[in-house]
Design a protein around this motif. Structure first.
Motif, PDB file in Angstrom:
ATOM      1  N   LEU A   1      32.095  52.544  53.617  1.00 23.31           N
ATOM      2  CA  LEU A   1      32.776  52.328  52.323  1.00 23.31           C
ATOM      3  C   LEU A   1      31.836  52.564  51.151  1.00 23.31           C
ATOM      4  O   LEU A   1      32.183  52.263  50.007  1.00 23.31           O
ATOM      5  CB  LEU A   1      33.345  50.894  52.262  1.00 23.31           C
ATOM      6  CG  LEU A   1      34.313  50.522  53.380  1.00 23.31           C
ATOM      7  CD1 LEU A   1      34.789  49.073  53.226  1.00 23.31           C
ATOM      8  CD2 LEU A   1      35.502  51.476  53.407  1.00 23.31           C
ATOM      9  N   GLU A   2      30.657  53.098  51.434  1.00 25.09           N
ATOM     10  CA  GLU A   2      29.652  53.339  50.377  1.00 25.09           C
ATOM     11  C   GLU A   2      29.529  52.109  49.479  1.00 25.09           C
ATOM     12  O   GLU A   2      29.634  52.163  48.249  1.00 25.09           O
ATOM     13  CB  GLU A   2      29.986  54.607  49.576  1.00 25.09           C
ATOM     14  CG  GLU A   2      29.849  55.890  50.380  1.00 25.09           C
ATOM     15  CD  GLU A   2      28.401  56.253  50.754  1.00 25.09           C
ATOM     16  OE1 GLU A   2      27.465  55.685  50.175  1.00 25.09           O
ATOM     17  OE2 GLU A   2      28.225  57.095  51.661  1.00 25.09           O
ATOM     18  N   GLN A   3      29.316  50.989  50.132  1.00 21.82           N
ATOM     19  CA  GLN A   3      29.051  49.699  49.471  1.00 21.82           C
ATOM     20  C   GLN A   3      30.156  49.294  48.489  1.00 21.82           C
ATOM     21  O   GLN A   3      29.899  48.579  47.525  1.00 21.82           O
ATOM     22  CB  GLN A   3      27.685  49.739  48.778  1.00 21.82           C
ATOM     23  CG  GLN A   3      26.563  50.007  49.779  1.00 21.82           C
ATOM     24  CD  GLN A   3      25.173  49.749  49.226  1.00 21.82           C
ATOM     25  OE1 GLN A   3      24.969  49.743  48.026  1.00 21.82           O
ATOM     26  NE2 GLN A   3      24.227  49.529  50.116  1.00 21.82           N
TER      27      GLN A   3
ATOM     28  N   ARG B   1      23.876  48.168  43.842  1.00 21.94           N
ATOM     29  CA  ARG B   1      24.918  49.167  44.125  1.00 21.94           C
ATOM     30  C   ARG B   1      25.474  49.756  42.831  1.00 21.94           C
ATOM     31  O   ARG B   1      25.886  50.914  42.800  1.00 21.94           O
ATOM     32  CB  ARG B   1      26.010  48.627  45.041  1.00 21.94           C
ATOM     33  CG  ARG B   1      26.655  47.344  44.626  1.00 21.94           C
ATOM     34  CD  ARG B   1      27.604  46.859  45.726  1.00 21.94           C
ATOM     35  NE  ARG B   1      28.325  45.678  45.295  1.00 21.94           N
ATOM     36  CZ  ARG B   1      29.534  45.359  45.673  1.00 21.94           C
ATOM     37  NH1 ARG B   1      30.184  46.142  46.521  1.00 21.94           N
ATOM     38  NH2 ARG B   1      30.116  44.259  45.253  1.00 21.94           N
TER      39      ARG B   1
ATOM     40  N   SER C   1      18.288  53.282  65.039  1.00 22.20           N
ATOM     41  CA  SER C   1      18.962  53.439  63.748  1.00 22.20           C
ATOM     42  C   SER C   1      18.120  54.306  62.817  1.00 22.20           C
ATOM     43  O   SER C   1      16.891  54.196  62.806  1.00 22.20           O
ATOM     44  CB  SER C   1      19.185  52.058  63.116  1.00 22.20           C
ATOM     45  OG  SER C   1      19.872  52.202  61.888  1.00 22.20           O
ATOM     46  N   ASN C   2      18.815  55.139  62.061  1.00 23.60           N
ATOM     47  CA  ASN C   2      18.181  56.034  61.073  1.00 23.60           C
ATOM     48  C   ASN C   2      17.232  57.039  61.719  1.00 23.60           C
ATOM     49  O   ASN C   2      16.324  57.551  61.061  1.00 23.60           O
ATOM     50  CB  ASN C   2      17.448  55.223  59.986  1.00 23.60           C
ATOM     51  CG  ASN C   2      18.402  54.331  59.213  1.00 23.60           C
ATOM     52  OD1 ASN C   2      19.514  54.756  58.872  1.00 23.60           O
ATOM     53  ND2 ASN C   2      18.022  53.095  58.962  1.00 23.60           N
TER      54      ASN C   2
ATOM     55  N   THR D   1      33.270  41.043  52.925  1.00 22.19           N
ATOM     56  CA  THR D   1      32.858  39.905  52.093  1.00 22.19           C
ATOM     57  C   THR D   1      33.998  38.915  51.882  1.00 22.19           C
ATOM     58  O   THR D   1      33.797  37.875  51.265  1.00 22.19           O
ATOM     59  CB  THR D   1      32.359  40.384  50.713  1.00 22.19           C
ATOM     60  OG1 THR D   1      33.407  41.147  50.089  1.00 22.19           O
ATOM     61  CG2 THR D   1      31.101  41.231  50.827  1.00 22.19           C
ATOM     62  N   LYS D   2      35.205  39.282  52.370  1.00 30.01           N
ATOM     63  CA  LYS D   2      36.357  38.393  52.187  1.00 30.01           C
ATOM     64  C   LYS D   2      37.152  38.361  53.492  1.00 30.01           C
ATOM     65  O   LYS D   2      37.162  39.361  54.226  1.00 30.01           O
ATOM     66  CB  LYS D   2      37.243  38.903  51.050  1.00 30.01           C
ATOM     67  CG  LYS D   2      36.498  38.889  49.723  1.00 30.01           C
ATOM     68  CD  LYS D   2      37.192  39.650  48.609  1.00 30.01           C
ATOM     69  CE  LYS D   2      36.289  39.708  47.375  1.00 30.01           C
ATOM     70  NZ  LYS D   2      35.093  40.572  47.532  1.00 30.01           N
TER      71      LYS D   2
ATOM     72  N   ARG E   1      38.704  49.883  44.838  1.00 31.05           N
ATOM     73  CA  ARG E   1      38.673  48.707  43.970  1.00 31.05           C
ATOM     74  C   ARG E   1      37.878  49.000  42.689  1.00 31.05           C
ATOM     75  O   ARG E   1      38.127  48.417  41.640  1.00 31.05           O
ATOM     76  CB  ARG E   1      38.036  47.543  44.743  1.00 31.05           C
ATOM     77  CG  ARG E   1      37.936  46.274  43.934  1.00 31.05           C
ATOM     78  CD  ARG E   1      37.388  45.126  44.761  1.00 31.05           C
ATOM     79  NE  ARG E   1      37.170  43.978  43.909  1.00 31.05           N
ATOM     80  CZ  ARG E   1      36.395  42.942  44.200  1.00 31.05           C
ATOM     81  NH1 ARG E   1      35.777  42.915  45.357  1.00 31.05           N
ATOM     82  NH2 ARG E   1      36.240  41.956  43.371  1.00 31.05           N
ATOM     83  N   TYR E   2      36.887  49.891  42.831  1.00 32.52           N
ATOM     84  CA  TYR E   2      36.021  50.186  41.699  1.00 32.52           C
ATOM     85  C   TYR E   2      36.285  51.602  41.193  1.00 32.52           C
ATOM     86  O   TYR E   2      36.602  52.504  41.959  1.00 32.52           O
ATOM     87  CB  TYR E   2      34.551  50.043  42.114  1.00 32.52           C
ATOM     88  CG  TYR E   2      34.243  48.657  42.657  1.00 32.52           C
ATOM     89  CD1 TYR E   2      34.126  47.573  41.794  1.00 32.52           C
ATOM     90  CD2 TYR E   2      34.131  48.438  44.024  1.00 32.52           C
ATOM     91  CE1 TYR E   2      33.871  46.294  42.285  1.00 32.52           C
ATOM     92  CE2 TYR E   2      33.870  47.164  44.523  1.00 32.52           C
ATOM     93  CZ  TYR E   2      33.747  46.102  43.659  1.00 32.52           C
ATOM     94  OH  TYR E   2      33.513  44.843  44.145  1.00 32.52           O
TER      95      TYR E   2
ATOM     96  N   GLY F   1      30.732  45.990  55.938  1.00 30.37           N
ATOM     97  CA  GLY F   1      30.200  44.781  55.303  1.00 30.37           C
ATOM     98  C   GLY F   1      31.311  43.993  54.634  1.00 30.37           C
ATOM     99  O   GLY F   1      31.499  44.069  53.424  1.00 30.37           O
TER     100      GLY F   1
END
Ligand SMILES: NC(=O)c1ccc[n+]([C@@H]2O[C@H](COP(=O)([O-])OP(=O)(O)OC[C@H]3O[C@@H](n4cnc5c(N)ncnc54)[C@H](OP(=O)(O)O)[C@@H]3O)[C@@H](O)[C@H]2O)c1
Length: 257
Positions: free
Chosen positions: A144-146, A165, A87-88, A214-215, A152-153, A212
């Motif tokens: 999703l770039e956090q 973030r 990774s990376n 969260t829901k 949503r934002y 990631g």
């Protein structure tokens, strides 16, 4: 540290080991000072995960590829790890790790890098093409770039103040509006959200997104994203809007690819 492994082991208790696959990682930056820090870190993970092998073991960051990669070979031979990912790592580091493993009859089978509409450095550096040509699975993270690419934002509804973030993304949300609006519109015709479209884009590029969630309903969104076929025109339009936003979302932990 390692709490997610302990929680995961609890969730998996009762299932047969063959019913799921596990991956975990070695992070050179926090290596211990024993004789074999890679084996030590793996042993701690196996203990927390309550298993005797992991299916995919990542070298998380490329601190010193020539130093750490050889330590994987005995673990592969013993069956403690079944496959290796990096990774990376940039192209040169991927090739070096693959060569070191190759001398013992193993290989790098997965790459995990930051890859999103806003951050396509692995594509520009030829890593995606390398993975395609060498049958290496490319796992894309921060698709999703956090949260900044979920729709949503936005400027009127920024990421939670005081969070890491928020510090990275709130200042650039106005420049992402045209892109998230277009993703939302593309998704509407297909019963998907902007996040689903961003994920479908990553899949269309031949990558396997690590999202990631969260829901619980985020998981449904992921499943739907698998069924969205973006046209070449839509992909080009989204990438043009992303380029027009002209933002650099490279993480502090990442090197130039
Ligand atoms: N190898 C590395 O160096 C490295 C570095 C970073 C991350 N990663 C891996 O990549 C994974 C993902 O990274 P990440 O969580 O930082 O970023 P991400 O996947 O780009 O964004 C996750 C955020 O997006 C929102 N979200 C997720 N699914 C959604 C959906 N279906 N609809 C709407 N919003 C959704 C959630 O925000 P809200 O909670 O605000 O709704 C969540 O916090 C991590 O878990 C980790 O495994 C690896």
């Amino acid at each position: 540290m390692g709490r997610s492994e302990t929680v995961l082991a609890r969730a998996l208790a009762g299932l047969d080991r063959g019913e799921y696959r596990l991956s975990t990682k070695f992070t050179p930056q926090i290596a211990g000072d024993g004789d074999d820090p890679v084996a030590d870190m793996l042993a701690q993970s196996l203990d927390r995960l309550n298993t005797d092998y992991v299916d995919l073991f990542w070298i998380h960051n490329p601190a010193d590829v020539a130093r750490w990669t050889p330590s994987l070979i005995p673990l592969l031979r013993k069956g403690r790890i079944r496959h290796v990912g990096v990774s990376n790592h940039n192209m040169e580091q991927i090739v070096l790790a693959d060569r070191i493993l190759g001398e013992a009859g193993f290989r790098v089978e997965a790459v995990q890098n930051h890859f999103s509409l806003l951050y396509r450095n692995s594509e520009r550096a030829g890593i995606l093409e390398y993975c395609r040509e060498h049958d290496v699975r490319f796992f894309s993270y921060m698709v999703l770039e956090q949260g900044a690419l979920t729709g949503r934002y936005g400027p009127a509804n920024p990421l939670p103040e005081g969070s890491d973030r928020a510090a990275v993304y709130n200042g650039i949300l106005p420049r992402l509006q045209a892109l998230t609006d277009r993703m939302r519109a593309i998704g509407e015709n297909r019963g998907a959200s902007a996040a689903g479209v961003a994920t479908a884009w990553a899949i269309a590029k031949g990558t396997t997104p690590i999202i990631g969630v969260t829901k619980a309903d985020h998981v449904d969104g992921l499943v739907r994203a698998r069924g969205i076929d973006l046209t070449d025109e839509e992909i080009a339009e989204l990438e043009a809007l992303a380029d027009a936003a002209n933002v650099d979302t490279r993480g502090w932990w990442e090197q130039e690819m």
